[in-house]
Write a protein that holds these residues in place. Structure first.
Motif, PDB file in Angstrom:
ATOM      1  N   GLY A  80       0.818  -1.221   0.000  1.00 15.37           N
ATOM      2  CA  GLY A  80       0.000   0.000   0.000  1.00 15.37           C
ATOM      3  C   GLY A  80       0.849   1.266   0.000  1.00 15.37           C
ATOM      4  N   LEU A  81       2.052   1.169  -0.560  1.00  8.49           N
ATOM      5  CA  LEU A  81       2.975   2.316  -0.556  1.00  8.49           C
ATOM      6  C   LEU A  81       3.162   2.873  -1.963  1.00  8.49           C
ATOM      7  N   ALA A  82       3.672   4.099  -2.039  1.00  7.05           N
ATOM      8  CA  ALA A  82       3.993   4.697  -3.341  1.00  7.05           C
ATOM      9  C   ALA A  82       5.416   5.219  -3.298  1.00  7.05           C
ATOM     10  N   ALA A  83       6.071   5.209  -4.460  1.00 11.86           N
ATOM     11  CA  ALA A  83       7.401   5.820  -4.555  1.00 11.86           C
ATOM     12  C   ALA A  83       7.221   7.326  -4.609  1.00 11.86           C
ATOM     13  N   GLU A  84       7.909   8.041  -3.719  1.00 17.05           N
ATOM     14  CA  GLU A  84       7.786   9.505  -3.786  1.00 17.05           C
ATOM     15  C   GLU A  84       8.710  10.079  -4.859  1.00 17.05           C
ATOM     16  N   PHE A  85       9.988   9.695  -4.794  1.00 18.94           N
ATOM     17  CA  PHE A  85      10.943  10.215  -5.788  1.00 18.94           C
ATOM     18  C   PHE A  85      12.092   9.238  -5.968  1.00 18.94           C
ATOM     19  N   VAL A  86      12.862   9.499  -7.021  1.00 21.12           N
ATOM     20  CA  VAL A  86      14.118   8.773  -7.220  1.00 21.12           C
ATOM     21  C   VAL A  86      15.231   9.803  -7.373  1.00 21.12           C
ATOM     22  N   ALA A  87      16.371   9.518  -6.764  1.00 21.31           N
ATOM     23  CA  ALA A  87      17.549  10.391  -6.862  1.00 21.31           C
ATOM     24  C   ALA A  87      18.714   9.563  -7.407  1.00 21.31           C
ATOM     25  N   PRO A  88      19.462  10.100  -8.367  1.00 21.49           N
ATOM     26  CA  PRO A  88      20.614   9.340  -8.863  1.00 21.49           C
ATOM     27  C   PRO A  88      21.741   9.352  -7.828  1.00 21.49           C
ATOM     28  N   ARG A  89      22.291   8.188  -7.557  1.00 22.80           N
ATOM     29  CA  ARG A  89      23.408   8.160  -6.606  1.00 22.80           C
ATOM     30  C   ARG A  89      24.700   8.380  -7.398  1.00 22.80           C
ATOM     31  N   LEU A  90      25.125   9.608  -7.418  1.00 23.86           N
ATOM     32  CA  LEU A  90      26.260   9.989  -8.269  1.00 23.86           C
ATOM     33  C   LEU A  90      27.506  10.296  -7.448  1.00 23.86           C
ATOM     34  N   TRP A  91      27.718   9.509  -6.387  1.00 15.18           N
ATOM     35  CA  TRP A  91      28.878   9.847  -5.551  1.00 15.18           C
ATOM     36  C   TRP A  91      29.667   8.637  -5.064  1.00 15.18           C
ATOM     37  N   GLU A  92      29.273   7.408  -5.444  1.00 14.61           N
ATOM     38  CA  GLU A  92      29.997   6.233  -4.937  1.00 14.61           C
ATOM     39  C   GLU A  92      30.879   5.567  -5.982  1.00 14.61           C
ATOM     40  N   ASP A  93      30.513   5.671  -7.238  1.00 17.58           N
ATOM     41  CA  ASP A  93      31.282   5.016  -8.296  1.00 17.58           C
ATOM     42  C   ASP A  93      32.632   5.733  -8.479  1.00 17.58           C
ATOM     43  N   ALA A  94      33.638   4.962  -8.897  1.00 25.13           N
ATOM     44  CA  ALA A  94      34.974   5.549  -9.110  1.00 25.13           C
ATOM     45  C   ALA A  94      34.930   6.684 -10.126  1.00 25.13           C
ATOM     46  N   ARG A  95      33.956   6.606 -11.047  1.00 25.46           N
ATOM     47  CA  ARG A  95      33.858   7.659 -12.073  1.00 25.46           C
ATOM     48  C   ARG A  95      33.252   8.957 -11.547  1.00 25.46           C
ATOM     49  N   THR A  96      32.889   8.972 -10.266  1.00 19.12           N
ATOM     50  CA  THR A  96      32.341  10.220  -9.694  1.00 19.12           C
ATOM     51  C   THR A  96      33.255  10.801  -8.609  1.00 19.12           C
ATOM     52  N   ILE A  97      34.493  10.335  -8.579  1.00 13.31           N
ATOM     53  CA  ILE A  97      35.423  10.830  -7.550  1.00 13.31           C
ATOM     54  C   ILE A  97      35.594  12.352  -7.645  1.00 13.31           C
ATOM     55  N   ASP A  98      35.678  12.849  -8.880  1.00 11.07           N
ATOM     56  CA  ASP A  98      35.904  14.281  -9.090  1.00 11.07           C
ATOM     57  C   ASP A  98      34.604  15.010  -9.442  1.00 11.07           C
ATOM     58  N   GLY A  99      33.490  14.482  -8.955  1.00  4.25           N
ATOM     59  CA  GLY A  99      32.193  15.050  -9.335  1.00  4.25           C
ATOM     60  C   GLY A  99      31.565  14.199 -10.424  1.00  4.25           C
ATOM     61  N   ALA A 100      30.347  14.552 -10.794  1.00  2.00           N
ATOM     62  CA  ALA A 100      29.622  13.774 -11.808  1.00  2.00           C
ATOM     63  C   ALA A 100      29.428  14.643 -13.050  1.00  2.00           C
ATOM     64  N   TYR A 101      28.367  15.475 -13.039  1.00  2.00           N
ATOM     65  CA  TYR A 101      28.140  16.355 -14.195  1.00  2.00           C
ATOM     66  C   TYR A 101      29.263  17.372 -14.367  1.00  2.00           C
ATOM     67  N   THR A 102      29.955  17.686 -13.274  1.00  2.00           N
ATOM     68  CA  THR A 102      31.016  18.703 -13.356  1.00  2.00           C
ATOM     69  C   THR A 102      32.419  18.090 -13.252  1.00  2.00           C
ATOM     70  N   SER A 103      32.516  16.779 -13.430  1.00  2.00           N
ATOM     71  CA  SER A 103      33.850  16.164 -13.394  1.00  2.00           C
ATOM     72  C   SER A 103      34.723  16.781 -14.486  1.00  2.00           C
ATOM     73  N   ASN A 104      36.023  16.855 -14.215  1.00  3.81           N
ATOM     74  CA  ASN A 104      36.920  17.384 -15.245  1.00  3.81           C
ATOM     75  C   ASN A 104      37.151  16.386 -16.380  1.00  3.81           C
ATOM     76  N   ASP A 105      36.769  15.126 -16.166  1.00  3.23           N
ATOM     77  CA  ASP A 105      36.994  14.082 -17.175  1.00  3.23           C
ATOM     78  C   ASP A 105      35.710  13.885 -18.003  1.00  3.23           C
ATOM     79  N   PRO A 106      35.766  14.150 -19.317  1.00  2.72           N
ATOM     80  CA  PRO A 106      34.547  14.027 -20.136  1.00  2.72           C
ATOM     81  C   PRO A 106      33.930  12.626 -20.074  1.00  2.72           C
ATOM     82  N   ALA A 107      34.742  11.585 -19.956  1.00  2.00           N
ATOM     83  CA  ALA A 107      34.200  10.219 -19.898  1.00  2.00           C
ATOM     84  C   ALA A 107      33.388  10.041 -18.614  1.00  2.00           C
TER      85      ALA A 107
END
Ligand code: XUL
Ligand code: MN
Length: 344
Positions: A80-107
């Motif tokens: 009887g529950l509903a999902a309120e929202f979803v948030a991307p977890r953009l801080w645990e993967d090695a590719r997010t060490i230097d940020g995600a959308y603002t990482s200095n690495d284009p890849a």
């Protein structure tokens, strides 16, 4: 009066108590078991990070991800529950060490954009149109490491990408001034609202105001809420409390400063928060000292404090308040509120 508001929390709010200086002190509770606790605790909505719903999603194909999200939706419906929202977890993967959308690495930036699309697929599968964007590592440890002018464009482009990918979603940016970064690019409500107007569809971009984050920015949570309400951008809230300028404590709502909590409830109640389907969202952590069998009290207590404060907000003598404002007797107004909170 209870029942007018619907409450939500995230599965991470029932947690094992690990902190940066020590390991877990409580057993993990399996997701299905956590879901069973929601109704018992008086909650109707579940907040998700993408991988709360679909663990190890980076190892799955887009089709597998959608299938899993739909299975979770069935589980929610079963409770009887509903999902309120979803948030991307953009801080645990090695590719997010230097940020995600603002990482200095284009890849790495491309990874973040791609992960965000998969997150949107999960939202669709779960049946929610609300996305929360806590921009964890979009900032710097040293000022010279990134260009703050460019970072704004990168965040706007990433948001535009999501708005185009799914034309029905709305995005609530959750500002926070620091932690884990020294300096974050979207530290306050004002920044989030301003960013929304740089996007292709400003009316689809608003905020999720978290009490603790606002306090960390040295601001007042109810005033930040008022600002967002004035722009019709208070898409959701993360209520909790915070004892000054420390790490993000996520304390039980009202536990540190009852009057500050009162004023948050006051502005929400006054401006009909929830009437358009918004949840009263909590983002609270049990203290590390709490034993396993009583490690959900912070949730039930936060909800109870909110509802008690709704009663106090509604029973405050408005004519007296107005009279004192007219007389400019703010000392007496101060005392009126204190007496009211002290049950006099
Ligand atoms: C971090 C925080 C997050 C967001 C969702 O401080 O509050 O849990 O609420 O990503
Ligand atoms: Mn939060």
């Amino acid at each position: 009066m209870a029942g007018e508001y619907r409450f939500s929390f995230g599965p991470w709010n029932i947690h094992e108590g690990a902190d940066p200086f020590g390991p877990r002190v409580r057993d993990s509770i399996e997701f299905g078991k956590k879901l069973k606790m929601y109704k018992e605790l008086g909650f109707d909505g579940v907040q998700f990070h993408d991988d709360d719903a679909v663990p190890d999603m980076d190892k799955l194909s887009p089709e597998q991800i959608v299938k899993k999200a739909k299975e979770v939706r069935k589980m929610l419906e079963g409770e009887g529950l509903a999902a309120e929202f979803v948030a991307p977890r953009l801080w645990e993967d090695a590719r997010t060490i230097d940020g995600a959308y603002t990482s200095n690495d284009p890849a790495c930036r491309e990874y973040a954009r791609e992960r965000s699309r998969r997150m949107l697929d999960i939202a669709e599968g779960l049946g929610t149109k609300l996305i929360v964007l806590w921009l964890a590592r979009e900032g710097t440890y040293v000022r010279e490491a990134k260009d703050s002018r460019v970072a704004v464009d990168q965040i706007v482009e990433a948001i535009n990408d999501m708005l185009a990918y799914n034309s029905e979603i709305k995005i609530a940016i959750e500002p926070k001034p620091n932690e884990p970064m020294d300096q974050a690019y979207i530290p306050t409500t004002g920044h989030a609202v301003a960013i929304s107007f740089l996007t292709n569809e400003p009316e689809r971009v608003g905020v999720n105001i978290e009490t603790a984050h606002v306090i960390l920015a040295g601001l007042d949570p109810s005033d930040e809420m008022g600002f967002a309400l004035a722009y019709d951008k208070l898409f959701t809230v993360h209520l909790n409390d915070q004892n000054g300028l420390k790490f993000d404590e996520d304390r039980t709502f009202g536990a540190v400063d009852l009057r500050r909590a009162f004023n948050q409830v006051r502005i929400l109640d006054q401006y009909d928060y929830g009437k358009k389907g918004e949840f009263v969202g909590l983002d609270v952590k049990a203290m590390r000292t709490q034993k396993q069998e009583v490690a959900t009290k912070h949730l039930a207590n936060s909800r109870a404090v909110f509802l008690r404060l709704v009663e106090l907000v509604r029973s405050l003598d408005k004519a007296k308040v107005e009279g004192l404002i007219e007389q400019r007797d703010y000392e007496e107004l101060d005392m009126l509120v204190l007496d009211h909170l002290m049950g006099k």
